[in-house]
Enzyme design. Sequence first.
Site, PDB file in Angstrom:
ATOM      1  N   LYS A 194     -10.546  -9.955  -6.981  1.00 43.93           N
ATOM      2  CA  LYS A 194     -10.755  -9.084  -5.827  1.00 43.93           C
ATOM      3  C   LYS A 194     -10.538  -7.610  -6.177  1.00 43.93           C
ATOM      4  O   LYS A 194     -11.310  -6.742  -5.762  1.00 43.93           O
ATOM      5  CB  LYS A 194      -9.796  -9.480  -4.712  1.00 43.93           C
ATOM      6  CG  LYS A 194      -9.914  -8.653  -3.450  1.00 43.93           C
ATOM      7  CD  LYS A 194      -8.954  -9.178  -2.388  1.00 43.93           C
ATOM      8  CE  LYS A 194      -9.101  -8.436  -1.083  1.00 43.93           C
ATOM      9  NZ  LYS A 194      -8.183  -8.973  -0.052  1.00 43.93           N
ATOM     10  N   GLU A 231      -6.172 -11.431  -4.589  1.00 47.06           N
ATOM     11  CA  GLU A 231      -5.922 -12.391  -3.514  1.00 47.06           C
ATOM     12  C   GLU A 231      -6.994 -13.458  -3.405  1.00 47.06           C
ATOM     13  O   GLU A 231      -6.937 -14.296  -2.500  1.00 47.06           O
ATOM     14  CB  GLU A 231      -5.757 -11.619  -2.204  1.00 47.06           C
ATOM     15  CG  GLU A 231      -4.483 -10.781  -2.226  1.00 47.06           C
ATOM     16  CD  GLU A 231      -4.513  -9.622  -1.248  1.00 47.06           C
ATOM     17  OE1 GLU A 231      -5.581  -9.314  -0.710  1.00 47.06           O
ATOM     18  OE2 GLU A 231      -3.442  -9.015  -1.024  1.00 47.06           O
ATOM     19  N   ASP A 256       0.831  -1.203   0.000  1.00 42.43           N
ATOM     20  CA  ASP A 256       0.000   0.000   0.000  1.00 42.43           C
ATOM     21  C   ASP A 256       0.869   1.258   0.000  1.00 42.43           C
ATOM     22  O   ASP A 256       0.600   2.224  -0.710  1.00 42.43           O
ATOM     23  CB  ASP A 256      -0.878   0.053   1.257  1.00 42.43           C
ATOM     24  CG  ASP A 256      -1.747  -1.169   1.453  1.00 42.43           C
ATOM     25  OD1 ASP A 256      -2.788  -1.047   2.115  1.00 42.43           O
ATOM     26  OD2 ASP A 256      -1.359  -2.248   0.968  1.00 42.43           O
TER      27      ASP A 256
END
Lengths: 722, 257
Positions: free
Chosen positions: A553, A457, A319
């Site tokens: 996802k 994921e 991130d």
Amino acid sequence: MSRAPRWLARTGPTACHPPRSERCDRGPWGDGRLPSPDPTAGWTLTLSSDGARTTTRRHDSLTTLSSGDLGVRGDHEGGDDPGRLVLVAGAFGTSTDGLVRPLPGPGWTDLGPHGPPAGGRRLLDMRDGTLWREAPEEGLRSFRFVSLAHPGIAVLRAEDDRRGESWPAALEAPAPSPLAAEQTFHAGPDGEGRWAETVGDRATITASARQWSRTTPDHRRVERLAAFRAGEGSQPDRAAELLSTACATGFDELLREHRRAWARRWAGADIEIVGDPAAQLAARFALFHLLSCAPTHGEATVGARGLTGLAYAGHVFWDTDVFVLPALAAILPDAARAVVEYRIRRLPAARARAEGRGRRGALFPWESADTGADVTPGSMRDSEGNRVPVLHGDQAMHINADVAWSALHYIQWTGDAALMDAGGGRLVLETARHWADLIRRDDQGRGHIDDVIGPDEYHERVDDNAYTNNMARWHLRQAATLARQAGDPEEASTFEDLAASLIDGFDPVTGRHEEFAGFDALEPMLIAEIAEPPIAADLLLGRARLAHTQVVKQPDVLMLHHLLPTDVPPGSRTADLDHYLPRTAHGSSLSPAICASLLARSGRPDEAMALFDLAARMDLDDLTGTTAAGLHVATMGGLWQAIVHGFAGIRPTADRLEIDPHLPSRWEALHLRVHFRGQRVAITIEPRLITVDAADPVPLVIEGEPTWGPVQIARTEGSRRP
Amino acid sequence: MSIVLAAIDDSAAAAPVLDAARAIGGALHASVQAFHVDEEGQATATGLADRAGVPVRVVRGDPLAEILEAASDPAVSIVVVGARDQIAGPRPVGHIARAAIERTGKAVLVVPPDAPTDSAPALRRVLVPLEGAQDTAEAVAAPLRRLSQAGVEILALHVFDAEHVPRFWDQPAHAEQGFASEFRARWCEEPTTPLRLRTGSPPGTVLDVAAAEDVDLIALAWSQDLSAGRGAVVRAALTDAHVPVLLLPTDPRDDGT
């Protein structure tokens, strides 16, 4: 148990210096009046609450004040607010569940009385980083800021109508939380002031505070200064020294310096969206927290929630590298440098990790904290309550390429080539060596990366994940250049050969990428067949079921287009968007902004707005249900990227700043500011005009045409704005 | 002192009703009283009550009317009724029990005929399904606080179904912790209350978890509405649970707790 600061342990009359906090012998502190709030539209976040549990802690998160070193949630000064929290960047400890978690610092905002927090109104002034609060039931009004000019200093002024009562002590134990590191608390008087510390097994946060109070016929007032330091051991002298400096500076000057510091930051970062007040507020809210999430010196440990809460254990994920750093590199380059420095200083740990796995080079962990060791949880509970292993620590290999990309992207914005000699070069090279050792060559000489987890994921233990392979290929080519510059043509050739060998997942027949080997053979399920996105599809369907479908996802192949737009086959972005977007659940809060950016760049800005709005409101509307535990800093970085890379079409290259806008019809104009190659650049995008302003010449490519700024250019015929 | 009123019939199903009443009465430090409407005899009922040391009041009249009348005593905090008089497999709750739970504004403990019996009944662990709403959280708060203070373990459960599944679930290991922490902070009296997060159909999942966690009692907040489309979890619990189900109205009337 109260423990006196170490300096008091000395004996002898000459060794007993007066407490440093007693040097705060400044004169009258004026009338202690609270500065008035300035609710300017677009700059102020106003929150009203009735004190209910569902809103109090969420508002605490939203109104967190931070300097990048020190973070203080916007808790209620009156009442027992369980959301009260002070965090210092990089201070961790081990919790009762064995996980490395943030160490909370001593509380400093308790003004009493005790009991459930009452309702009231808060005004977060994002222009100057101050928080004003009014709680009518408590009769309390307060004003506070966490100094940008004096890192580690927090300042509070308050007044209420409860005459005749004494104010609580300036420092207190942190509110208990199962998400915090275990700690012991010590406190005691320090002359006229107070010291306190929270001691964990890996760090100590020491605080020194002083307060002054005055009672008038109408009310009583208090002013409180607190200084925080963190390190491996207690630092009472350093905290007291910091406090002493702040005391000598005084409230008014501290506030002036703080406001000036914020003004300087906004001057190089502001975004103005004309015609969309909601987007404007969301953009400034995101910028506010991005501009204060990292220090501008040393290293920056930017966890998933920054310094706004304890969720995600303060751990550093990809991130930070690919969502937060791109924004910081453009709006606060020194902070971006600190983010890269964090990774550089953890290269030894990454090297050790690779060696422990029998590999060459360096391998960064999926989750990182203070030491750089892998702190990824080993297991978790699935939706049926079974404990299952967490595979990311072993399989999310793309983190290595993300870290390298982040460092080189910083250089593209700043031109800071000196980074390469200051550890950046080693960072890129050693992480590339891990790829070189990891890649498997088949009988035909094709390169494969097996058994990984990509950004999507929902699918684990896959081979030849397109994102991982293409990022690795790009990474190896960058490393080859460095190796050649370092005089190692042999290693350079090895890298280039491996890069060329890697399966990239692109099918020239379909014109798009296969997310991983075998993805196209999975059940061709679209997300709309399950539920309206965004949706946590893994919770709804179960991970085992989901793994057999094509539901993804978050951007995986699409992330490739976002980070390496010129390293993918021409035209493939549209094909991949049309294929993968309907399959994307957006089960990650990182997803909507990136997809919005890609849609905008693809000439579909209005279609992008639904996803943009999701990202914009992620914390403001608590879309995850977890804002109370901390803000989604990476989502804010993604939002910035959607605005700048997506709608404004701004991207730094090796030597120019590209601008290729696609404004949505909701926006009448877009003004933004960035730092490019050491200077501030102001860019205005209107339906028919692009204006670039800078103090010095800046090389540009506007809508495909090279030019130099400052410049004002009419937008091309059949302008991109629908 | 408040009263736990156990409405017992003259069948073998009365024994678990009495034991459940004694267990919850003991936990809440309430006095337990048995109540029997004599229709076709009272020997079993009075005999059971005598052996358990529980005072019993025997009346004649319409069973439902008499039960509601007795339950209206302000001192009565919980009414305990049998779900049905026969064990044989899952069956809807009997008409008297259903009428009692729909019409009394008090907490009602519904006891299936196959609930465990014990000479010294005690509550160890209670399962509290929570949907994450203010009214249901408030309905269970006070009774569970008192049970917790008495040493009873409270286990909360939240079920993700299509209507309640989160929109975002970033890193599952952390997301679960963060969600659970926030859920407890919002909806549980104690921030340390153990919480189970499951996905599935709420009615079935509640029963599955109750069995897996070996609870003694399921506590449900409810709106006292079993009309079509409402109260699916309550309906399933009353039909299929093998442990007592404590129903706590979201809009209590004459609530003595």
